[in-house]
Design a protein around this motif. Sequence first.
Motif, PDB file in Angstrom:
ATOM      1  N   LEU A 194       0.821  -1.203   0.000  1.00 54.84           N
ATOM      2  CA  LEU A 194       0.000   0.000   0.000  1.00 54.84           C
ATOM      3  C   LEU A 194       0.857   1.256   0.000  1.00 54.84           C
ATOM      4  O   LEU A 194       0.416   2.323  -0.442  1.00 54.84           O
ATOM      5  N   ALA A 195       2.100   1.113   0.464  1.00 54.36           N
ATOM      6  CA  ALA A 195       3.000   2.271   0.531  1.00 54.36           C
ATOM      7  C   ALA A 195       3.273   2.869  -0.843  1.00 54.36           C
ATOM      8  O   ALA A 195       3.546   4.062  -0.964  1.00 54.36           O
ATOM      9  N   LEU A 220      -8.351  -0.218  -3.451  1.00 53.10           N
ATOM     10  CA  LEU A 220      -7.437  -0.203  -2.312  1.00 53.10           C
ATOM     11  C   LEU A 220      -7.383   1.182  -1.665  1.00 53.10           C
ATOM     12  O   LEU A 220      -7.492   2.213  -2.343  1.00 53.10           O
ATOM     13  N   GLU A 221      -7.173   1.157  -0.345  1.00 50.32           N
ATOM     14  CA  GLU A 221      -6.986   2.417   0.371  1.00 50.32           C
ATOM     15  C   GLU A 221      -5.703   3.088  -0.137  1.00 50.32           C
ATOM     16  O   GLU A 221      -4.659   2.459  -0.226  1.00 50.32           O
ATOM     17  N   GLY A 222      -5.803   4.335  -0.482  1.00 54.66           N
ATOM     18  CA  GLY A 222      -4.645   5.049  -0.997  1.00 54.66           C
ATOM     19  C   GLY A 222      -4.661   5.206  -2.495  1.00 54.66           C
ATOM     20  O   GLY A 222      -3.854   5.958  -3.065  1.00 54.66           O
ATOM     21  N   TYR A 223      -5.592   4.503  -3.181  1.00 53.46           N
ATOM     22  CA  TYR A 223      -5.639   4.601  -4.640  1.00 53.46           C
ATOM     23  C   TYR A 223      -5.941   6.032  -5.088  1.00 53.46           C
ATOM     24  O   TYR A 223      -5.391   6.503  -6.095  1.00 53.46           O
ATOM     25  N   ASP A 224      -6.774   6.722  -4.340  1.00 59.24           N
ATOM     26  CA  ASP A 224      -7.111   8.103  -4.702  1.00 59.24           C
ATOM     27  C   ASP A 224      -5.872   9.001  -4.653  1.00 59.24           C
ATOM     28  O   ASP A 224      -5.697   9.880  -5.506  1.00 59.24           O
TER      29      ASP A 224
END
Length: 238
Positions: A194-195, A220-224
């Motif tokens: 995710l990093a 996924l979280e962080g895609y934005d």
Amino acid sequence: MGNTALQQKCETASKTGVLKISQRKLTEFPNSVKRLDQVIRVLDFSENHFALIPKEIGSFLHLKQLNLEKNRLISLPEEIGNLTKLESFNVSNNKLTTLPVTLEKLNHLKQVQITDNLLTAFPLMLCGLKHLDFLDVSRNKISEVPDGVENLYVTELVLNQNQVRSISDSIAKCPRLKTLRLEENCLQLSAVPLAILTESSISTIALEGNLFEMKEFMNLEGYDAYMERYTAVKKKMF
């Protein structure tokens, strides 16, 4: 290649510093070429039949470009680490299973192409080379992007069509990485750090052809945050 033709090419190369001898079915490094070690800056031996390159290659201290693409190389000599002025290195389409650690000495490298070989390990010896801008190791047998990759200075890393199953979180710390291509590998969605979405400067990530749907990646979280970088870069291009 006949001796006369080769001699003519060598005579010209002694004046220009450029020697290109491709598609000549050469199996051995010609002695007439070895004698040009102090003048050659560009050496192209692509599309021949070399299985080995002699250690004398290390005496070509002024080389800036070395092209050994489409031969039958099974190894490279340690002496290649002597070519400290080398900027472009192409050994694609050979049979290399490993690379000499001495490549870590080539501080002026800018572009390295090692596609279509048999490498099983990521070439960590190229990490720390601060001028290296582009690295392509597509179509090998690499299964892991390991710790230590954070010291890779490239802006573009291409690992398409390998067997990558795991990626170290440290890839997000690569100081200049903008484009990461990992298409057609063996990645589960859970193996994607995710990093790289939330903590990196990567603005183009290509992951098509892995063991998940791209819709899942987009959720996924962080895609934005990643898409904000992607969009910002695209706007600058137009």
